[in-house]
Design an enzyme around this catalytic site. Structure first.
Site, PDB file in Angstrom:
ATOM      1  CG  ASP A  41      -2.472   0.984   0.303  1.00  0.00           C
ATOM      2  OD1 ASP A  41      -2.331   1.667   0.356  1.00  0.00           O
ATOM      3  OD2 ASP A  41      -3.583  -0.071   1.746  1.00  0.00           O
ATOM      4  CB  CYS A  91      -7.628  -4.553  -3.066  1.00  0.00           C
ATOM      5  SG  CYS A  91      -7.060  -6.058  -2.682  1.00  0.00           S
ATOM      6  CE1 TYR A 168     -13.359   2.540  -8.447  1.00  0.00           C
ATOM      7  CE2 TYR A 168     -16.298   1.913  -8.642  1.00  0.00           C
ATOM      8  CZ  TYR A 168     -14.939   1.885  -7.981  1.00  0.00           C
ATOM      9  OH  TYR A 168     -15.362   0.279  -7.499  1.00  0.00           O
ATOM     10  CE  LYS A 172     -12.331  -0.348  -9.794  1.00  0.00           C
ATOM     11  NZ  LYS A 172     -11.116  -1.157  -9.334  1.00  0.00           N
ATOM     12  CB  THR A 203     -15.167  -0.136   1.560  1.00  0.00           C
ATOM     13  OG1 THR A 203     -16.460   1.193   1.062  1.00  0.00           O
ATOM     14  CG2 THR A 203     -15.778  -0.760   0.674  1.00  0.00           C
TER      15      THR A 203
END
Length: 261
Positions: A41, A91, A168, A172, A203
């Site tokens: 990350d 991810c 977005y 995706k 989330t």
């Protein structure tokens, strides 16, 4: 001849964006099942502290998925520490809510915002795929000929994008579209490629929304009528790793939701 179902025990997994949410839950599940995890990350994330909580079976590798140099350094660190890389779970991602054109504000979607989302979500995913495939290709194959598993994260927005999700959804949708050709590219090497397309999940971002909004979103899911639990994403990751015939697929994990405009 019966197929060999592979256990996650003893495997080494790299999880990008692994410092929070379903992605952290994935690392926790894999470690809990006997695997080793590398949380990859950005440097200012909680990756270091989360890795320490998981003990000696987990390390933090700071890196930005858009950087070839940083990702290669993180993968090298993983191999130096644990000897190999068996699994990669992509991810890392960002989102913006911007209309292509907002008439009342007379505001046009900037190319900079669009490119930033594409760069992190789509190009960043491909950057990790191509580099980790090079590392997995050096592994000795298991008894079924497998050298590695790559799991990507798309979204239901790839199929039913909402207002303000042009960037977005495009990012995706790109992950969805490249899943099969990359699986075919890597098949001769013994590397499987599968993508998960999550629906509405609890989330860190969604949990900050007002309860009324969260309840409304949950009510849109046919069954079970709630937000997805990060543990359910993690469970599917484990299933994909352990089932050697899952390859080239995009799996919706969404409680049968089909987003309306």
């Amino acid at each position: 001849m019966a197929a060999a179902v592979r256990s996650v025990k003893g495997l080494v997994a790299v999880v990008t964006g692994g410092a929070s949410g379903p992605w952290l839950a994935t690392a926790k599940r894999l470690v809990g099942q006997g695997a080793t995890a590398v949380l990859l990350d950005v440097p200012d994330s909680e990756g270091e502290s989360q890795a320490k909580k998981l003990g000696e079976s987990c390390i933090f590798a700071p890196a930005n998925v858009t950087s070839e140099k940083e990702i290669q350094a993180a993968l090298t660190l993983a191999k130096e520490k644990f000897g190999r890389i068996d699994v990669a779970v992509n991810c890392a991602g960002i989102a913006v809510a911007i209309k292509t054109y907002h008439q009342k504000k007379n505001k046009i979607h900037t190319l900079e915002d669009f490119q930033r989302v594409i760069n992190v979500n789509l190009i960043g995913t491909f950057n990790v795929i191509r580099l980790v495939a090079g590392e997995m290709g050096q592994n000795e194959p298991d008894q079924g000929g497998q050298r590695g598993v790559i799991i990507n994260t798309a979204s239901v927005a790839a199929f039913e994008g909402q207002v303000g999700q042009a960037a977005y959804s495009a990012s995706k949708g790109g992950i969805d579209g490249m899943t099969l050709p990359i699986a075919r590219d890597l098949a001769p090497t013994g590397i499987r490629v599968v993508t998960i397309a999550p629906g509405l999940f609890a989330t860190p971002l969604l949990t900050t929304l007002p309860e009324k909004v969260r309840n409304f979103l949950a009510s849109q899911v046919p069954f079970p009528s709630r937000l997805g639990d990060p543990a359910e994403y993690a469970h599917l990751v484990q299933t994909i790793i352990e089932n050697p015939f899952l390859n080239g697929e995009v799996i919706r994990l969404d409680g049968a939701i089909r987003m309306q405009p």
